[in-house]
Write a protein that holds these residues in place. Structure first.
Motif, short mmCIF file in Angstrom:
data_model
loop_
_atom_site.label_atom_id
_atom_site.label_comp_id
_atom_site.label_asym_id
_atom_site.label_seq_id
_atom_site.Cartn_x
_atom_site.Cartn_y
_atom_site.Cartn_z
N SER A 60 36.25 26.81 43.52
CA SER A 60 36.09 25.50 44.14
C SER A 60 36.92 24.45 43.40
N PRO A 61 37.17 23.29 44.03
CA PRO A 61 37.90 22.21 43.35
C PRO A 61 37.22 21.77 42.05
N GLN A 62 35.93 21.99 41.94
CA GLN A 62 35.18 21.63 40.72
C GLN A 62 35.24 22.74 39.67
N GLY A 63 35.92 23.85 39.99
CA GLY A 63 36.04 24.93 39.03
C GLY A 63 34.94 25.96 39.10
N GLN A 64 34.15 25.95 40.18
CA GLN A 64 33.06 26.91 40.33
C GLN A 64 33.58 28.21 40.94
N LEU A 65 33.37 29.33 40.25
CA LEU A 65 33.78 30.62 40.77
C LEU A 65 32.86 31.05 41.91
N CYS A 66 33.42 31.63 42.96
CA CYS A 66 32.58 32.18 44.02
C CYS A 66 31.81 33.38 43.49
N ASP A 67 30.77 33.81 44.23
CA ASP A 67 29.92 34.90 43.75
C ASP A 67 30.71 36.17 43.46
N MET A 68 31.67 36.49 44.33
CA MET A 68 32.48 37.70 44.10
C MET A 68 33.22 37.62 42.78
N LEU A 69 33.78 36.45 42.49
CA LEU A 69 34.57 36.31 41.28
C LEU A 69 33.69 36.29 40.03
N VAL A 70 32.53 35.66 40.12
CA VAL A 70 31.57 35.72 39.01
C VAL A 70 31.26 37.18 38.68
N ASP A 71 31.01 37.97 39.70
CA ASP A 71 30.66 39.38 39.48
C ASP A 71 31.82 40.16 38.88
N ARG A 72 33.04 39.85 39.32
CA ARG A 72 34.21 40.54 38.76
C ARG A 72 34.37 40.24 37.27
N VAL A 73 34.28 38.97 36.92
CA VAL A 73 34.46 38.59 35.52
C VAL A 73 33.33 39.17 34.66
N GLN A 74 32.09 39.09 35.14
CA GLN A 74 30.97 39.62 34.36
C GLN A 74 31.10 41.14 34.16
N THR A 75 31.56 41.84 35.19
CA THR A 75 31.75 43.29 35.07
C THR A 75 32.82 43.61 34.03
N SER A 96 49.67 25.95 42.14
CA SER A 96 49.82 24.50 42.16
C SER A 96 48.91 23.90 41.10
N THR A 97 49.12 22.62 40.83
CA THR A 97 48.29 21.94 39.83
C THR A 97 46.88 21.65 40.37
N THR A 98 46.72 21.76 41.68
CA THR A 98 45.43 21.43 42.29
C THR A 98 44.57 22.66 42.58
N TYR A 99 45.12 23.86 42.37
CA TYR A 99 44.32 25.07 42.59
C TYR A 99 44.61 26.06 41.48
N ASP A 100 43.55 26.50 40.82
CA ASP A 100 43.71 27.32 39.61
C ASP A 100 42.55 28.30 39.51
N GLU A 101 42.84 29.57 39.78
CA GLU A 101 41.82 30.60 39.62
C GLU A 101 41.74 31.10 38.18
N VAL A 102 42.92 31.33 37.58
CA VAL A 102 42.93 32.11 36.34
C VAL A 102 42.37 31.37 35.13
N ASN A 103 42.63 30.08 35.02
CA ASN A 103 42.07 29.36 33.88
C ASN A 103 40.55 29.31 33.95
N HIS A 104 40.00 29.16 35.14
CA HIS A 104 38.55 29.13 35.28
C HIS A 104 37.95 30.52 35.04
N MET A 105 38.68 31.55 35.40
CA MET A 105 38.24 32.91 35.07
C MET A 105 38.21 33.10 33.56
N ARG A 106 39.27 32.64 32.90
CA ARG A 106 39.32 32.75 31.43
C ARG A 106 38.19 31.97 30.77
N LEU A 107 37.98 30.74 31.21
CA LEU A 107 36.93 29.92 30.60
C LEU A 107 35.56 30.55 30.76
N TYR A 108 35.34 31.17 31.91
CA TYR A 108 34.04 31.81 32.14
C TYR A 108 33.88 33.02 31.22
#
Length: 224
Positions: A60-75, A96-108
């Motif tokens: 999400s724009p607020q940096g919230q991982l969707c359920d699928m992505l939470v489960d992937r990172v936790q696994t 883009s500067t406005t959409y970032d999956e990987v940094n939020h995955m790393r932070l989690y």
């Protein structure tokens, strides 16, 4: 009478080629599913690999991982903590500067206790195909456990193994997800597309770049 014979001939040809296309579509789908299943692991199995490749999904724009992505990172975190992988490779869309999956995955993952130096980020994993090619060509991955949901796993594993990686998969299904039927239907077309990509067109990813070995320090891939 002549027009009718022409129309009937065209209908027969249309039906023949439609049937041929459907036969190819479902044969490829079945082949990729069976190949992926043959290289699927359970988290409790005894195995070891250089890295877990964690495929991105919506953030999400607020940096919230969707359920699928939470489960992937936790696994993937669980695999690391159990000593089955040495690094985590977060691959996703950071186009883009406005959409970032990987940094939020790393932070989690860091929040869950993974040392930052053991987390690599692929900022240009815009598709499953791109992620696997870049894992081999940019991050020099030789062996990996691919972490994603069950519906997605056969295609990702198939692509990786077709590129020469010693790849196996672990399913990250920890919840019931919305749109399961849609995802399954979409995968039939996606599997066929990537089958053609792997065996015929072999397109370059949108971006490549210099080699950054997965055996090194992941912080060299961090931009934040």
């Amino acid at each position: 009478m002549g027009n009718w014979l022409l129309i009937r001939s065209l209908i027969k040809k249309l039906l023949f080629f439609t049937g041929l296309a459907l036969f190819f579509l479902f044969t490829v789908n079945s082949h990729i599913k069976s190949t992926g299943e043959a290289h699927r692991l359970k988290p409790e199995d005894n195995f070891k690999a250089q890295t877990a490749i964690v495929l991105g999904a919506y953030v999400s724009p607020q940096g919230q991982l969707c359920d699928m992505l939470v489960d992937r990172v936790q696994t993937a975190v669980d695999l690391y903590k159990s000593g089955k992988v040495e690094k985590l490779l977060m691959t996703g869309d950071h186009g883009s500067t406005t959409y970032d999956e990987v940094n939020h995955m790393r932070l989690y993952a860091e929040k869950l206790g993974i040392p930052t130096e053991d987390i690599f980020m692929d900022h240009a994993g815009f598709s499953t195909y791109d992620s696997m090619v870049r894992a081999v060509e940019v991050f020099c991955v030789q062996s990996a456990v691919i972490v994603t949901q069950e519906f997605h796993l056969p295609r990702a594993t198939y692509i990786a193994r077709s590129l020469g990686m010693e790849a196996r998969g672990v399913a990250a299904d920890r919840h019931l997800y919305r749109g399961v039927e849609y995802n399954e239907a979409r995968e039939i077309l996606a599997r066929n597309k990537d089958f053609v990509n792997v065996h015929l067109f072999q397109p370059e990813p949108k971006f490549l770049g210099p080699a950054i070995s997965i055996t090194g320090d992941g912080r060299q891939t961090h931009d934040q």
